[in-house]
Motif scaffolding. Sequence first.
Motif, PDB file in Angstrom:
ATOM      1  N   ALA A 142      -2.866 -25.764 -55.515  1.00  0.00           N
ATOM      2  CA  ALA A 142      -2.515 -26.070 -54.567  1.00  0.00           C
ATOM      3  C   ALA A 142      -1.435 -26.557 -54.335  1.00  0.00           C
ATOM      4  CB  ALA A 142      -3.186 -26.195 -53.240  1.00  0.00           C
ATOM      5  N   TYR A 143      -0.363 -25.811 -53.181  1.00  0.00           N
ATOM      6  CA  TYR A 143       0.733 -26.733 -52.773  1.00  0.00           C
ATOM      7  C   TYR A 143       1.015 -27.877 -51.929  1.00  0.00           C
ATOM      8  CZ  TYR A 143       1.002 -25.415 -48.246  1.00  0.00           C
ATOM      9  OH  TYR A 143       0.759 -24.751 -46.804  1.00  0.00           O
TER      10      TYR A 143
ATOM     11  N   LEU B 192      -5.180 -26.406 -63.639  1.00  0.00           N
ATOM     12  CA  LEU B 192      -5.993 -26.256 -64.789  1.00  0.00           C
ATOM     13  C   LEU B 192      -5.126 -25.592 -65.456  1.00  0.00           C
ATOM     14  CD1 LEU B 192      -9.419 -25.064 -63.383  1.00  0.00           C
ATOM     15  CD2 LEU B 192      -9.031 -27.125 -63.773  1.00  0.00           C
ATOM     16  N   VAL B 193      -5.211 -25.883 -66.879  1.00  0.00           N
ATOM     17  CA  VAL B 193      -4.047 -25.029 -67.619  1.00  0.00           C
ATOM     18  C   VAL B 193      -4.554 -24.509 -69.169  1.00  0.00           C
ATOM     19  CG1 VAL B 193      -1.843 -25.639 -69.166  1.00  0.00           C
ATOM     20  CG2 VAL B 193      -2.097 -27.411 -66.948  1.00  0.00           C
ATOM     21  N   TYR B 194      -4.321 -23.550 -69.106  1.00  0.00           N
ATOM     22  CA  TYR B 194      -4.702 -22.840 -69.677  1.00  0.00           C
ATOM     23  C   TYR B 194      -4.136 -21.613 -70.544  1.00  0.00           C
ATOM     24  CZ  TYR B 194      -9.493 -22.321 -66.617  1.00  0.00           C
ATOM     25  OH  TYR B 194     -10.427 -22.102 -66.184  1.00  0.00           O
ATOM     26  N   ILE B 195      -4.778 -22.279 -71.989  1.00  0.00           N
ATOM     27  CA  ILE B 195      -3.904 -22.030 -73.339  1.00  0.00           C
ATOM     28  C   ILE B 195      -4.360 -20.866 -74.241  1.00  0.00           C
ATOM     29  CG2 ILE B 195      -2.844 -23.545 -75.040  1.00  0.00           C
ATOM     30  CD1 ILE B 195      -4.094 -26.280 -74.126  1.00  0.00           C
ATOM     31  N   GLN B 196      -3.716 -19.835 -74.026  1.00  0.00           N
ATOM     32  CA  GLN B 196      -3.986 -18.393 -74.789  1.00  0.00           C
ATOM     33  C   GLN B 196      -3.959 -18.985 -76.083  1.00  0.00           C
ATOM     34  OE1 GLN B 196      -1.306 -15.356 -73.357  1.00  0.00           O
ATOM     35  NE2 GLN B 196      -2.186 -16.280 -71.109  1.00  0.00           N
ATOM     36  N   VAL B 197      -4.681 -19.092 -77.326  1.00  0.00           N
ATOM     37  CA  VAL B 197      -4.951 -19.046 -78.673  1.00  0.00           C
ATOM     38  C   VAL B 197      -5.247 -18.161 -79.890  1.00  0.00           C
ATOM     39  CG1 VAL B 197      -5.938 -20.599 -80.189  1.00  0.00           C
ATOM     40  CG2 VAL B 197      -5.521 -21.086 -78.222  1.00  0.00           C
ATOM     41  N   PRO B 198      -4.370 -17.058 -79.708  1.00  0.00           N
ATOM     42  CA  PRO B 198      -4.257 -16.015 -80.818  1.00  0.00           C
ATOM     43  C   PRO B 198      -5.407 -16.712 -82.224  1.00  0.00           C
ATOM     44  CG  PRO B 198      -2.361 -16.164 -80.781  1.00  0.00           C
ATOM     45  CD  PRO B 198      -2.910 -17.472 -80.176  1.00  0.00           C
ATOM     46  N   ASP B 199      -6.331 -15.547 -82.286  1.00  0.00           N
ATOM     47  CA  ASP B 199      -6.966 -15.559 -83.463  1.00  0.00           C
ATOM     48  C   ASP B 199      -6.032 -16.008 -84.712  1.00  0.00           C
ATOM     49  OD1 ASP B 199      -9.313 -15.097 -81.982  1.00  0.00           O
ATOM     50  OD2 ASP B 199      -9.774 -12.953 -82.671  1.00  0.00           O
TER      51      ASP B 199
ATOM     52  N   ALA C 284      -6.353 -43.965 -61.942  1.00  0.00           N
ATOM     53  CA  ALA C 284      -5.970 -45.220 -60.847  1.00  0.00           C
ATOM     54  C   ALA C 284      -7.099 -44.860 -59.891  1.00  0.00           C
ATOM     55  CB  ALA C 284      -5.011 -44.865 -60.328  1.00  0.00           C
ATOM     56  N   GLY C 285      -8.390 -44.758 -59.894  1.00  0.00           N
ATOM     57  CA  GLY C 285      -9.298 -44.334 -59.539  1.00  0.00           C
ATOM     58  C   GLY C 285      -9.609 -43.767 -58.200  1.00  0.00           C
ATOM     59  N   GLN C 286      -8.892 -42.430 -58.173  1.00  0.00           N
ATOM     60  CA  GLN C 286      -8.741 -41.686 -57.992  1.00  0.00           C
ATOM     61  C   GLN C 286      -9.678 -40.313 -58.794  1.00  0.00           C
ATOM     62  OE1 GLN C 286      -4.267 -40.573 -58.340  1.00  0.00           O
ATOM     63  NE2 GLN C 286      -4.656 -40.006 -56.766  1.00  0.00           N
ATOM     64  N   VAL C 287     -10.607 -39.661 -58.149  1.00  0.00           N
ATOM     65  CA  VAL C 287     -12.024 -39.154 -58.266  1.00  0.00           C
ATOM     66  C   VAL C 287     -11.366 -37.725 -58.085  1.00  0.00           C
ATOM     67  CG1 VAL C 287     -14.343 -38.569 -59.063  1.00  0.00           C
ATOM     68  CG2 VAL C 287     -13.147 -40.864 -58.364  1.00  0.00           C
ATOM     69  N   ILE C 288     -11.037 -36.509 -58.989  1.00  0.00           N
ATOM     70  CA  ILE C 288     -11.645 -35.481 -58.454  1.00  0.00           C
ATOM     71  C   ILE C 288     -12.930 -34.782 -58.095  1.00  0.00           C
ATOM     72  CG2 ILE C 288     -11.063 -32.807 -58.941  1.00  0.00           C
ATOM     73  CD1 ILE C 288      -9.724 -33.458 -60.998  1.00  0.00           C
ATOM     74  N   GLU C 289     -13.277 -34.529 -56.442  1.00  0.00           N
ATOM     75  CA  GLU C 289     -14.383 -34.563 -56.371  1.00  0.00           C
ATOM     76  C   GLU C 289     -13.795 -33.160 -55.455  1.00  0.00           C
ATOM     77  OE1 GLU C 289     -14.893 -38.006 -53.646  1.00  0.00           O
ATOM     78  OE2 GLU C 289     -16.273 -38.689 -55.560  1.00  0.00           O
ATOM     79  N   SER C 290     -13.819 -33.038 -54.035  1.00  0.00           N
ATOM     80  CA  SER C 290     -13.338 -31.753 -53.305  1.00  0.00           C
ATOM     81  C   SER C 290     -12.402 -32.068 -51.985  1.00  0.00           C
ATOM     82  CB  SER C 290     -15.104 -31.375 -52.666  1.00  0.00           C
ATOM     83  OG  SER C 290     -15.377 -32.305 -51.758  1.00  0.00           O
ATOM     84  N   ASN C 291     -12.032 -31.008 -51.563  1.00  0.00           N
ATOM     85  CA  ASN C 291     -10.955 -31.588 -51.134  1.00  0.00           C
ATOM     86  C   ASN C 291     -11.660 -31.294 -49.437  1.00  0.00           C
ATOM     87  OD1 ASN C 291      -8.395 -31.326 -52.643  1.00  0.00           O
ATOM     88  ND2 ASN C 291      -9.006 -29.231 -52.943  1.00  0.00           N
TER      89      ASN C 291
END
Length: 461
Positions: free
Chosen positions: A415-416, A423-430, A454-461
């Motif tokens: 979100a800007y 989340l970085v989604y990496i496409q991995v071909p077989d 630095a003590g920040q936790v991703i919880e909710s916005n």
Amino acid sequence: MCGIIPGIFVAFFIFVSMKKNILLAVCFVLPLSIAFAQKPEEAPLDRQERMQWFQDAKLGIFIHWGIYSVYGIDESWSFYNNMISYEDYMEQRKGFTAKNYDPDAWAELFKESGAKYAVLTTKHHDGMALWPTKYNDLNVVKSTPAGKDLVTPFVNSIRKAGLKAGLYFSILDWSHQDYPEFTRTVKKYKDDPKRFASFVDFYSGQLNELNNLFKPDLFWFDGDWSYDEKAFQTDMVKARLYKDNPDLICNSRLRGGDYGTPEQGLPLTAPKEDYWELCMTINNSWGYQPNDKKYKSAAKIISIFADVISLGGNLLLDVGPMEDGTIPEKQVEVLKELGRWTKKHETAIYESLPGIPRTHFNGPSTLSKDSTILYLFFDYMPNEDIVLKGVKNKINRIWVVGNGTKLKYEVFMKAYWSQVPGLVYIQVPDEVLDPEMTVLAVLLDGKIDLYGEAGQVIESN
Ligand code: H79
């Protein structure tokens, strides 16, 4: 006016107490810090320099070779635990030939596996020395048909192959007349400090002999559990070893030492020591035991290895040669498979730093020494794209290690208006998957910067 006089008093008081602090600092803290700074044997930089090759090496090979390979039974413990009599155990001497011993071939194999050092059992708890010690006749030169020094050719070949040479030495000796223990049930004597002191002369003499003959890069001590450091005079013994061989690295089993040694059990969080090494058997035995068929597959060993380096440790993988010096075929096979994988992924392994917490990537990981490349390890066929969480850096490029294929990736949930990285989604071909464990390289725009550190936790916005 009423306010000025107390004000002067307060100012004076502050001045005096500041002076007191300065005085305190000059009299107490300063000399203390000078004393610490001047203690040469503990200077942190020295230790760090001495440990550098070890920390960068990641993989070593342990070799348990002794007369126990003749019957294929437990090293030393078989007689200590009364599974065989001492006399019958020692009968194995007559069958120990070392006739096909080819240390150059050993060294080449270890190198091919990807190991950077090797550690040989110069003497296990049974007291049989693999070098011609001047301290007694219980050595392979005088007491077995092998009739030759096995340590000198080992050290020479290992070094010729560009690896570091380590020597395992058990500080106890169940065969020695002055060591109190004989078996689990039979003791030679009790409470006789003089007699124990004569054992200390013996074991430290053998250690100094090894140290001066071979100048090993590393000593791997074992057997320190039964008596305390005072009885073993560990400080005195170690000081002498470091004095004669200043670059020496010692494991933790002469009390203290340079690095921790978890044995068989895989640590799930980083051990408290600055440096550590997991030692592990390739099947279930340290020495050669043909009856033990419980081999770990190369894939299992690779996965354990990735877990170990992900936490900043080394793996010391053990092999058990036969009495003639042949390394069993199955063990050679595993080392070669391991070698295929380590060679392909060398940039992600050697000289790496520990990786990121599993909350950010669900698997082992490492970082390049400058922390700008993140390596992600996975040993499965992904059903979905591989996901990386909470990395604040810009990603410049992602590719498959040892293959070079550049991979597509997409960022979701960014979100800007929020600080939370997407989340970085990496496409991995077989087609790019490794048969054992795939490694991806993620090139960042600078040193890795994780959200939440630095003590920040991703919880909710
Ligand atoms: O050489 C291999 C083993 O033979 C050796 N270390 C590896 C590298 C080794 N020696 N001892 N041990 C491993 C562990 C021993 C544990 C025990 Fe005990 C000895 C359990 C019972 C007797 C020490 C003493 C812990 C409890 C009592």
